[in-house]
Design a protein around this motif. Sequence first.
Motif, PDB file in Angstrom:
ATOM      1  N   ILE A 114      -7.405   4.427  -0.470  1.00 50.28           N
ATOM      2  CA  ILE A 114      -6.130   4.444   0.271  1.00 50.28           C
ATOM      3  C   ILE A 114      -5.752   3.007   0.571  1.00 50.28           C
ATOM      4  O   ILE A 114      -6.554   2.268   1.137  1.00 50.28           O
ATOM      5  CB  ILE A 114      -6.240   5.216   1.601  1.00 50.28           C
ATOM      6  N   GLY A 115      -4.544   2.628   0.203  1.00 47.29           N
ATOM      7  CA  GLY A 115      -4.043   1.320   0.600  1.00 47.29           C
ATOM      8  C   GLY A 115      -3.496   0.512  -0.558  1.00 47.29           C
ATOM      9  O   GLY A 115      -3.212   1.027  -1.636  1.00 47.29           O
ATOM     10  N   TRP A 116      -3.367  -0.779  -0.304  1.00 48.13           N
ATOM     11  CA  TRP A 116      -2.722  -1.697  -1.234  1.00 48.13           C
ATOM     12  C   TRP A 116      -3.752  -2.251  -2.207  1.00 48.13           C
ATOM     13  O   TRP A 116      -4.875  -2.556  -1.825  1.00 48.13           O
ATOM     14  CB  TRP A 116      -2.064  -2.829  -0.459  1.00 48.13           C
ATOM     15  N   ASN A 117      -3.351  -2.371  -3.458  1.00 48.03           N
ATOM     16  CA  ASN A 117      -4.218  -2.933  -4.479  1.00 48.03           C
ATOM     17  C   ASN A 117      -3.357  -3.655  -5.507  1.00 48.03           C
ATOM     18  O   ASN A 117      -2.160  -3.422  -5.602  1.00 48.03           O
ATOM     19  CB  ASN A 117      -5.052  -1.830  -5.138  1.00 48.03           C
ATOM     20  N   LYS A 118      -4.002  -4.513  -6.295  1.00 49.43           N
ATOM     21  CA  LYS A 118      -3.270  -5.299  -7.297  1.00 49.43           C
ATOM     22  C   LYS A 118      -3.087  -4.514  -8.589  1.00 49.43           C
ATOM     23  O   LYS A 118      -3.958  -3.756  -8.996  1.00 49.43           O
ATOM     24  CB  LYS A 118      -4.039  -6.585  -7.607  1.00 49.43           C
ATOM     25  N   ILE A 119      -1.951  -4.751  -9.232  1.00 49.43           N
ATOM     26  CA  ILE A 119      -1.650  -4.178 -10.550  1.00 49.43           C
ATOM     27  C   ILE A 119      -1.565  -5.340 -11.534  1.00 49.43           C
ATOM     28  O   ILE A 119      -1.005  -6.387 -11.212  1.00 49.43           O
ATOM     29  CB  ILE A 119      -0.342  -3.350 -10.492  1.00 49.43           C
ATOM     30  N   TYR A 120      -2.151  -5.153 -12.720  1.00 51.97           N
ATOM     31  CA  TYR A 120      -2.176  -6.255 -13.692  1.00 51.97           C
ATOM     32  C   TYR A 120      -2.234  -5.708 -15.129  1.00 51.97           C
ATOM     33  O   TYR A 120      -2.283  -4.489 -15.319  1.00 51.97           O
ATOM     34  CB  TYR A 120      -3.352  -7.200 -13.406  1.00 51.97           C
ATOM     35  N   ASP A 121      -2.245  -6.644 -16.092  1.00 52.54           N
ATOM     36  CA  ASP A 121      -2.156  -6.299 -17.525  1.00 52.54           C
ATOM     37  C   ASP A 121      -0.940  -5.409 -17.789  1.00 52.54           C
ATOM     38  O   ASP A 121      -1.029  -4.348 -18.408  1.00 52.54           O
ATOM     39  CB  ASP A 121      -3.445  -5.622 -18.023  1.00 52.54           C
ATOM     40  N   LEU A 122       0.208  -5.872 -17.299  1.00 50.20           N
ATOM     41  CA  LEU A 122       1.458  -5.104 -17.376  1.00 50.20           C
ATOM     42  C   LEU A 122       2.047  -5.194 -18.782  1.00 50.20           C
ATOM     43  O   LEU A 122       2.310  -6.284 -19.269  1.00 50.20           O
ATOM     44  CB  LEU A 122       2.452  -5.658 -16.344  1.00 50.20           C
ATOM     45  N   GLU A 123       2.243  -4.033 -19.423  1.00 50.10           N
ATOM     46  CA  GLU A 123       2.637  -4.018 -20.835  1.00 50.10           C
ATOM     47  C   GLU A 123       3.810  -3.091 -21.121  1.00 50.10           C
ATOM     48  O   GLU A 123       3.744  -2.290 -22.039  1.00 50.10           O
ATOM     49  CB  GLU A 123       1.446  -3.542 -21.688  1.00 50.10           C
ATOM     50  N   SER A 124       4.866  -3.173 -20.351  1.00 54.25           N
ATOM     51  CA  SER A 124       5.990  -2.273 -20.585  1.00 54.25           C
ATOM     52  C   SER A 124       7.236  -2.804 -19.889  1.00 54.25           C
ATOM     53  O   SER A 124       7.130  -3.467 -18.849  1.00 54.25           O
ATOM     54  CB  SER A 124       5.645  -0.889 -20.017  1.00 54.25           C
ATOM     55  N   PRO A 125       8.430  -2.499 -20.425  1.00 57.05           N
ATOM     56  CA  PRO A 125       9.672  -2.832 -19.708  1.00 57.05           C
ATOM     57  C   PRO A 125       9.718  -2.202 -18.307  1.00 57.05           C
ATOM     58  O   PRO A 125      10.498  -2.629 -17.465  1.00 57.05           O
ATOM     59  CB  PRO A 125      10.767  -2.241 -20.604  1.00 57.05           C
ATOM     60  N   LEU A 126       8.889  -1.193 -18.064  1.00 58.51           N
ATOM     61  CA  LEU A 126       8.802  -0.587 -16.730  1.00 58.51           C
ATOM     62  C   LEU A 126       8.463  -1.650 -15.676  1.00 58.51           C
ATOM     63  O   LEU A 126       8.815  -1.505 -14.514  1.00 58.51           O
ATOM     64  CB  LEU A 126       7.728   0.505 -16.741  1.00 58.51           C
ATOM     65  N   PHE A 127       7.781  -2.722 -16.096  1.00 57.67           N
ATOM     66  CA  PHE A 127       7.315  -3.744 -15.152  1.00 57.67           C
ATOM     67  C   PHE A 127       8.114  -5.045 -15.226  1.00 57.67           C
ATOM     68  O   PHE A 127       7.669  -6.063 -14.709  1.00 57.67           O
ATOM     69  CB  PHE A 127       5.828  -4.021 -15.389  1.00 57.67           C
ATOM     70  N   GLU A 128       9.283  -5.012 -15.854  1.00 58.51           N
ATOM     71  CA  GLU A 128      10.101  -6.215 -15.926  1.00 58.51           C
ATOM     72  C   GLU A 128      10.400  -6.730 -14.512  1.00 58.51           C
ATOM     73  O   GLU A 128      10.815  -5.966 -13.636  1.00 58.51           O
ATOM     74  CB  GLU A 128      11.410  -5.909 -16.660  1.00 58.51           C
ATOM     75  N   GLY A 129      10.139  -8.009 -14.285  1.00 59.16           N
ATOM     76  CA  GLY A 129      10.389  -8.597 -12.971  1.00 59.16           C
ATOM     77  C   GLY A 129       9.274  -8.363 -11.963  1.00 59.16           C
ATOM     78  O   GLY A 129       9.357  -8.827 -10.824  1.00 59.16           O
ATOM     79  N   VAL A 130       8.233  -7.649 -12.360  1.00 61.39           N
ATOM     80  CA  VAL A 130       7.062  -7.436 -11.499  1.00 61.39           C
ATOM     81  C   VAL A 130       6.012  -8.460 -11.919  1.00 61.39           C
ATOM     82  O   VAL A 130       5.777  -8.653 -13.120  1.00 61.39           O
ATOM     83  CB  VAL A 130       6.514  -5.994 -11.646  1.00 61.39           C
ATOM     84  N   GLU A 131       5.404  -9.104 -10.955  1.00 62.47           N
ATOM     85  CA  GLU A 131       4.420 -10.159 -11.256  1.00 62.47           C
ATOM     86  C   GLU A 131       3.041  -9.553 -11.492  1.00 62.47           C
ATOM     87  O   GLU A 131       2.687  -8.548 -10.866  1.00 62.47           O
ATOM     88  CB  GLU A 131       4.327 -11.138 -10.074  1.00 62.47           C
ATOM     89  N   GLU A 132       2.263 -10.186 -12.373  1.00 57.33           N
ATOM     90  CA  GLU A 132       0.841  -9.835 -12.496  1.00 57.33           C
ATOM     91  C   GLU A 132       0.206  -9.974 -11.114  1.00 57.33           C
ATOM     92  O   GLU A 132       0.471 -10.942 -10.399  1.00 57.33           O
ATOM     93  CB  GLU A 132       0.137 -10.780 -13.479  1.00 57.33           C
ATOM     94  N   ASN A 133      -0.610  -9.027 -10.737  1.00 57.80           N
ATOM     95  CA  ASN A 133      -1.329  -9.005  -9.458  1.00 57.80           C
ATOM     96  C   ASN A 133      -0.427  -8.756  -8.250  1.00 57.80           C
ATOM     97  O   ASN A 133      -0.832  -9.020  -7.116  1.00 57.80           O
ATOM     98  CB  ASN A 133      -2.175 -10.275  -9.259  1.00 57.80           C
ATOM     99  N   ASP A 134       0.799  -8.238  -8.479  1.00 52.06           N
ATOM    100  CA  ASP A 134       1.589  -7.745  -7.355  1.00 52.06           C
ATOM    101  C   ASP A 134       0.842  -6.560  -6.739  1.00 52.06           C
ATOM    102  O   ASP A 134       0.048  -5.897  -7.405  1.00 52.06           O
ATOM    103  CB  ASP A 134       2.978  -7.267  -7.833  1.00 52.06           C
ATOM    104  N   TYR A 135       1.135  -6.289  -5.476  1.00 52.73           N
ATOM    105  CA  TYR A 135       0.457  -5.193  -4.783  1.00 52.73           C
ATOM    106  C   TYR A 135       1.270  -3.897  -4.861  1.00 52.73           C
ATOM    107  O   TYR A 135       2.494  -3.914  -4.743  1.00 52.73           O
ATOM    108  CB  TYR A 135       0.210  -5.562  -3.315  1.00 52.73           C
ATOM    109  N   ILE A 136       0.526  -2.801  -5.056  1.00 51.13           N
ATOM    110  CA  ILE A 136       1.121  -1.465  -5.061  1.00 51.13           C
ATOM    111  C   ILE A 136       0.286  -0.586  -4.131  1.00 51.13           C
ATOM    112  O   ILE A 136      -0.850  -0.936  -3.777  1.00 51.13           O
ATOM    113  CB  ILE A 136       1.200  -0.872  -6.495  1.00 51.13           C
TER     114      ILE A 136
END
Length: 193
Positions: A114-136
């Motif tokens: 439960i809680g905030w964690n980093k997202i990385y290895d972003l490989e899709s237009p779904l993540f355009e403008g989202v930074e590597e290691n942004d929190y979700i």
Amino acid sequence: MKIAIIDYGAGNIMSIKFAIQRLGYEAVLTSDASEIKNADKVIFPGVGEAGSAMRMLRSTGLDLLIPTLKQPVLGICLGMQLMCESSEEGNTTGLGIFEAKVVKFNNGLKVPQIGWNKIYDLESPLFEGVEENDYIYLVHSYYIPECDETIAKTEYGIEYTTAIKKDNFYGVQFHPEKSSDAGERILKNFLDL
């Protein structure tokens, strides 16, 4: 644009509807097959237990409809997991859209995560403008191991799939509607696909 949020009794649907409104769009909450079929975008949310959620989908025939959809579909949390072949939760057979199998965290860490964690290895237009290691923001005890359809990862004792894509189907383990700026951007990118 017509946006349908699938309402099958297993979702945090109002928070998703409000997040879409904040982006300047309106969405309809529905279990009506023709309304879902005729939408430009479909969001398939889910909170709860996989077995009972699949029973609800089967009781309405939505289990047969969802895999046939041709427009962009976004599964969120349990919605994403139900789009897989199977889940260890309740030994559940899923919709089979993704070839992945959902398994329980068994790494000695507290579950649910439960809680905030980093997202990385972003490989899709779904993540355009989202930074590597942004929190979700995540709440889950089961996960999808890395696979050919993985388009983003997160680490919680082990590295796992936090977003997945096949054809017009997308899935995210996290809750974009609760993930601040990054989540809002991901929802907007989905609506702009």
